[in-house]
Design a protein around this motif. Structure first.
Motif, PDB file in Angstrom:
ATOM      1  N   THR A   1       0.857  -1.190   0.000  1.00  0.00           N
ATOM      2  CA  THR A   1       0.000   0.000   0.000  1.00  0.00           C
ATOM      3  C   THR A   1       0.888   1.233   0.000  1.00  0.00           C
ATOM      4  O   THR A   1       1.771   1.352   0.862  1.00  0.00           O
ATOM      5  CB  THR A   1      -0.903   0.021   1.246  1.00  0.00           C
ATOM      6  OG1 THR A   1      -1.703  -1.171   1.267  1.00  0.00           O
ATOM      7  CG2 THR A   1      -1.799   1.252   1.234  1.00  0.00           C
TER       8      THR A   1
ATOM      9  N   THR B   1      -7.374   6.868  -4.811  1.00  0.00           N
ATOM     10  CA  THR B   1      -8.060   6.988  -3.523  1.00  0.00           C
ATOM     11  C   THR B   1      -8.387   8.431  -3.143  1.00  0.00           C
ATOM     12  O   THR B   1      -8.986   8.664  -2.097  1.00  0.00           O
ATOM     13  CB  THR B   1      -7.187   6.378  -2.413  1.00  0.00           C
ATOM     14  OG1 THR B   1      -5.954   7.110  -2.332  1.00  0.00           O
ATOM     15  CG2 THR B   1      -6.877   4.915  -2.713  1.00  0.00           C
TER      16      THR B   1
ATOM     17  N   GLU C   1      -6.409  10.371  -1.962  1.00  0.00           N
ATOM     18  CA  GLU C   1      -5.497  10.685  -0.872  1.00  0.00           C
ATOM     19  C   GLU C   1      -4.067  10.680  -1.417  1.00  0.00           C
ATOM     20  O   GLU C   1      -3.776  10.062  -2.444  1.00  0.00           O
ATOM     21  CB  GLU C   1      -5.623   9.652   0.250  1.00  0.00           C
ATOM     22  CG  GLU C   1      -6.992   9.603   0.904  1.00  0.00           C
ATOM     23  CD  GLU C   1      -7.311  10.875   1.664  1.00  0.00           C
ATOM     24  OE1 GLU C   1      -6.360  11.515   2.168  1.00  0.00           O
ATOM     25  OE2 GLU C   1      -8.499  11.228   1.765  1.00  0.00           O
TER      26      GLU C   1
ATOM     27  N   GLN D   1      -0.535   9.631  -2.380  1.00  0.00           N
ATOM     28  CA  GLN D   1       0.205   8.376  -2.526  1.00  0.00           C
ATOM     29  C   GLN D   1       1.642   8.774  -2.855  1.00  0.00           C
ATOM     30  O   GLN D   1       1.952   9.088  -3.997  1.00  0.00           O
ATOM     31  CB  GLN D   1      -0.391   7.484  -3.599  1.00  0.00           C
ATOM     32  CG  GLN D   1      -1.812   7.020  -3.279  1.00  0.00           C
ATOM     33  CD  GLN D   1      -2.330   5.982  -4.248  1.00  0.00           C
ATOM     34  OE1 GLN D   1      -1.574   5.188  -4.798  1.00  0.00           O
ATOM     35  NE2 GLN D   1      -3.642   5.995  -4.474  1.00  0.00           N
TER      36      GLN D   1
ATOM     37  N   ASP E   1       1.198   7.348   2.607  1.00  0.00           N
ATOM     38  CA  ASP E   1       0.347   8.521   2.380  1.00  0.00           C
ATOM     39  C   ASP E   1       0.963   9.807   2.926  1.00  0.00           C
ATOM     40  O   ASP E   1       0.258  10.657   3.485  1.00  0.00           O
ATOM     41  CB  ASP E   1      -1.039   8.308   2.978  1.00  0.00           C
ATOM     42  CG  ASP E   1      -1.005   8.061   4.483  1.00  0.00           C
ATOM     43  OD1 ASP E   1       0.106   7.906   5.037  1.00  0.00           O
ATOM     44  OD2 ASP E   1      -2.087   8.030   5.100  1.00  0.00           O
TER      45      ASP E   1
END
Length: 417
Positions: free
Chosen positions: A8, A29, A31, A33, A11
């Protein structure tokens, strides 16, 4: 053995919300990355897709710890960490220690009882952290290494001329940076010593530094007026960086340090090598990053995190350098090798398709590959795997020489020579 892995993306606030998903075809997302880690670093070890291949181990770190002979062939740890990095905002100014400094610092902080997760801890491990970055986006912007002192003087002289202030002589406006305005340094003071004294003064903070940051930003904004375009070239990118850093980190002393550094714009496929002691900051762009598997970072500005000025000054290399481009070699068509002068890692870029049907490459140990374009099949001594865009895989040494076929692009990390 080919072991599919996933992870993943981290963030971090400076990351892009779109660059990694667009590159790898993964979900967006909304958000940040910032970094996709591929490796066994305990901070974010890659997860194993089929745990039946790894004796039930769910991530690379756990598998290597449980069965290093099978996973690595030799040794007990993976010496590198592969990342996809996407910066929408500037990262902190930072540098990494040499092996010797890292070992001494790690032992010292352990002896002092500093917890490994303490925010003021400098050395999380006993290893160095050289790294390379290969640009994937059309442009990748960075600061790296101290530029020649003559260039710094030219920038400051330019700002003084454009400023035209009659409030005080230039040496009063720029305080200890007067050294950078002199035609030469004394026989007892090298360029590196001048730069070290300026950096120490800037990071020491205080009212004079705060005043200089404000004055530098105001003068730079004035210098970037179209009327002065004929004067600011070739330093326009450096001046634009001052203004941008002020917008991101208002009042930060690192804004001053930025004009001491090489300002670089890579184009897609170009690479930088950042050895121990090189002060740098990635500003914006998408790239493949490969580094030694360490978490030792000494920060020097553009961050709210801990800055240990004395330790940073010990780590930094203050010698002025040319931009540290890393030119790849191409032993065969379709293969580029980015190999710095260290044994921790090598990065291979493999492209197959209509012009080059297959590429053979023998990694020197356990490898990690990620497909960033098309579909590529990797075949070894005992098996094969087809990687679609966004797929990544850990490859054990028993596969020996790998052959890539299909149509696409793969980056592959392995131990260096």
């Amino acid at each position: 053995m080919f072991v599919s892995i996933v992870n993943t993306p981290r963030d971090y606030a400076w990351g892009s919300s779109t660059a990694i998903p667009e590159l790898l075809g993964t979900p967006d997302t909304d958000e940040p990355q910032a970094e996709l880690w591929l490796g066994a670093h305990p901070g974010s070890p890659s997860r194993v897709v089929d745990t039946a291949l790894t004796g039930g181990a769910t991530d690379l770190a756990a598998w290597i710890a449980a069965d290093p002979a099978r996973a690595l062939g030799k040794g007990t740890s993976l010496p590198y960490l592969l990342k996809i990095l996407a910066a929408a905002h500037p990262l902190s100014l930072q540098a990494h220690p040499s092996r010797e400094i890292a070992q001494e610092g790690f032992d010292r902080e352990n002896a002092a009882g500093v917890p490994l997760d303490a925010p003021h801890r400098n050395y999380k491990d006993a290893h160095h952290k050289p790294e390379i970055i290969v640009a994937l986006s059309p442009t990748f912007e960075a600061l790296c290494g101290f530029r020649p002192l003559v260039e710094v003087r030219e920038i400051v002289d330019l700002l003084v001329m454009i400023d035209g202030s009659q409030v005080a002589p230039r040496w009063e406006l720029y305080g200890p940076m007067v050294h950078l305005l002199e035609d030469s340094v004394t026989e007892h003071e090298t360029d590196a010593e001048v730069l070290e004294s300026v950096v120490a003064w800037v990071l020491g903070g205080g009212p004079e530094v705060e005043a200089l940051v404000g004055h530098l930003v105001r003068t730079t904004e004035k210098a970037l007026h179209p009327a002065h375009a004929h004067l600011t070239d070739p330093y326009t990118p450096s001046l634009e960086t001052v203004v941008r850093l002020h917008e991101e980190y208002p009042g930060d002393p690192g804004i001053i340090i930025s004009i001491l550094l090489n300002r670089v714009t890579l184009t897609a496929g170009q690479a930088l090598y950042l050895p121990a002691g090189n002060i740098h900051a990635y500003l914006r762009g998408l790239g493949v990053e490969l580094m030694a598997a360490s978490d030792n970072v000494l920060r020097g500005g553009l961050t709210p995190k801990h800055i240990d000025v004395p330790e940073l000054l010990q780590v930094l290399d203050f010698d002025s350098i040319a931009v540290p481009y890393l030119e790849p070699t191409s032993p065969v068509p379709g293969l580029q090798l980015f190999q710095p002068d260290i044994d921790d890692f090598v990065l291979a870029r493999i492209e197959v398709g209509e012009d080059v049907a297959s590429v053979a490459y023998p990694p020197r140990g356990a490898a990690i590959a990620i497909c960033i374009e098309g579909s590529v099949t990797l075949s070894g001594a005992t098996g094969s795997i087809t990687l679609e865009r966004g797929d990544s895989v850990f490859i054990t040494p028993q596969e020996g020489e790998l052959t890539a076929t299909g149509t696409g692009v793969v980056f592959l990390a392995a131990p260096g020579e």
